[in-house]
Scaffold this active site. Structure first.
Site, short mmCIF file in Angstrom:
data_model
loop_
_atom_site.label_atom_id
_atom_site.label_comp_id
_atom_site.label_asym_id
_atom_site.label_seq_id
_atom_site.Cartn_x
_atom_site.Cartn_y
_atom_site.Cartn_z
N HIS A 73 0.87 -1.19 0.00
CA HIS A 73 0.00 0.00 0.00
C HIS A 73 0.91 1.23 0.00
CE1 HIS A 73 -2.73 2.99 1.85
NE2 HIS A 73 -3.73 2.21 1.46
N ASP A 84 3.11 -4.32 8.11
CA ASP A 84 1.89 -3.54 7.95
C ASP A 84 0.73 -4.53 8.08
OD1 ASP A 84 -0.40 -2.41 6.95
OD2 ASP A 84 0.52 -1.57 5.15
N GLN A 86 -4.45 -5.11 6.88
CA GLN A 86 -5.42 -6.07 6.33
C GLN A 86 -5.34 -7.43 6.99
OE1 GLN A 86 -7.79 -5.20 4.40
NE2 GLN A 86 -7.06 -3.19 3.73
N LYS A 96 -10.29 -1.05 10.64
CA LYS A 96 -10.36 -2.27 9.84
C LYS A 96 -10.56 -3.49 10.75
CE LYS A 96 -7.32 -0.35 6.28
NZ LYS A 96 -8.18 0.13 5.21
N CYS A 123 -4.85 2.46 -3.60
CA CYS A 123 -3.61 3.00 -3.01
C CYS A 123 -2.47 1.99 -3.12
CB CYS A 123 -3.82 3.41 -1.54
SG CYS A 123 -5.13 4.59 -1.32
#
Ligand code: C6P
Length: 418
Positions: A135, A212, A215, A238, A376
């Site tokens: 991302h 990261d 997700q 999220k 993104c």
């Protein structure tokens, strides 16, 4: 195409999706006169009633600043804020709650590490490794800091299925690699990276690793000690929590040696014009009044999420994703983008020559919310030689009936575009 019924899939994994759906008020509405089918949880998840009530209750009862006053409201707000930190610690299985920093979201968490750790400890000739499927939030902060210190950004390429392979990673890793920053799960493709083995390889070279997890947290159980990562970033919104709040987990040893990211109230122990002494962890990194209700709401989201049988949640989502993949493959002219084995919760696709934005608009008119665009993740689009995709992404409340509705809406797209 013969497809198993929703009930068969759901009872197969022992997950009561109907009762979970009852907890999410946003699901029970019509859009454009049709029942809402929400397939955009990778952008943000819907919120359960308990999170909405908690945020509202903070403002209604305990509306006060934290860590600053002796009055009761402030004490209650402070206790709830610090309780939320402990909930995050337990959720990530961090060693200590001082390793949990509250931020505005994944983006700010990554920028914090870039501007505090990397800007301080990287120098000319050093390398930062990222992958091709990141991302923008896990690319641009590294570009900025590499420019600032004269370090180089090295890219690990992905395969045409959207995988990051060990061999490609090993090839780019060197004794100059000081930091590896990679997604746990790709937002555009749903690929799950083999982070355990990649972290081990990076550590063998002495590199620090940031994951990261934006997700990942709602789809995979995360244990930062078992992963042995140095930093882990995620966003509350999220994970069924509020927007504007996120987390940076950092290994205590690293956080201790890092300078503050921002200066202001609460991050200091004492200030004179001659000298400022910074506060202890984690407050050193939490300058200014934080998103108090958001943090407490994130605590409520974690309580809600972890009260469920998470193995069953993950199995349910896998079953719905398998169903989604098969259902989309049955739509003639549809091409899936990102077909890595073991992927989670997202299906990106194209229906040439229809532009993804047209797909998104038409399915929206049928009540189905998906995301279209580059997500993104423009380097991912560049890899596939495309500008955008349509993406259906899942939360735990989605059912195979939602996917049937998506497929019906895609047939409308075909009708309209001949
Ligand atoms: N992805 C999506 O629709 P923030 O905006 O800070 O909460 O999260 C940024 C971010 C970082 N990493 C990954 C892997 C992400 O997926 C996201 C957010 C959303 O895919 C909005 S672009």
């Amino acid at each position: 195409m013969t497809q198993p019924s929703t009930i068969a899939i759901l009872s197969g994994v022992g997950f009561d999706v109907r009762s979970v759906r009852d907890d999410f008020p946003a699901l029970h509405q019509e859009v454009h006169g049709k029942p809402l089918v929400y397939l955009d949880s990778a952008a943000t998840t819907l919120k359960p009633q308990t999170v909405i009530d908690t945020v509202s209750d903070v403002y209604a009862r305990d509306c006060s600043n934290i860590h600053r006053a002796v009055h009761l409201l402030s004490q209650r707000a402070t206790a709830r804020y610090e309780d939320a930190r402990e909930k995050v610690r337990s959720f990530l299985n961090a060693k200590s709650s001082i390793e949990v920093i509250f931020t505005r979201g994944t983006t700010e968490s990554i920028n914090l590490v870039a501007q505090s750790w990397a800007r301080t400890f990287l120098q000319e000739g050093d390398e930062v490794l990222v992958t091709e499927l990141e991302h923008h939030s896990n690319i641009v902060p590294w570009q900025i800091v590499c420019q600032q210190v004269g370090a180089e950004l090295i890219i690990v390429p992905m395969t045409d299925r959207g995988e990051i392979l060990r061999e490609a990673f090993e090839e780019r890793l060197s004794s100059r690699t000081r930091l590896v920053a990679m997604a746990h799960v790709s937002n555009a493709l749903g690929t799950v990276l083999p982070v355990e083995e990649l972290i081990e390889l990076a550590h063998e070279k002495g590199a620090v690793v940031l994951l990261d997890g934006a997700q990942a947290v709602s789809h995979i159980s995360v244990d930062v000690q078992a992963l042995d990562c140095d930093f882990y970033a995620f966003s509350g919104h999220k994970l069924y929590g509020p927007t504007g709040v996120g987390v940076l987990y950092g290994r205590e040893r690293l956080l201790e040696e890092m300078p503050p990211y921002q200066g202001g109230g609460d991050m200091i122990r004492s200030v004179t014009f001659a000298e400022t002494i910074y506060n202890d962890l984690p407050y050193k990194f939490e300058a200014g009044t934080p998103n108090i209700a958001g943090v407490i709401g994130l605590g409520a989201a974690i309580d809600y999420f972890t009260s469920l049988d998470l193995d069953a949640v993950h199995a349910h989502e896998s079953a719905v994703l398998r169903y989604t993949t098969k259902a989309l493959e049955s739509v003639s002219g549809l091409r899936l983008i990102g077909t890595a084995p073991g992927k989670v919760a997202a299906a990106s696709f194209l229906m040439d020559p229809v532009h993804p934005h047209d797909i998104g608009t038409i399915v929206d008119s049928e009540g189905v919310a998906i995301r279209t665009g580059h997500h993104c993740a423009q380097p991912v689009m560049e890899h596939f030689g495309i500008a955008a995709t349509a993406r259906a992404s899942l939360g735990m409340y989605n059912t195979t009936e939602d996917i049937d509705a998506l497929v019906r809406a895609l047939h409308k797209v075909q009708e309209l575009f001949g």
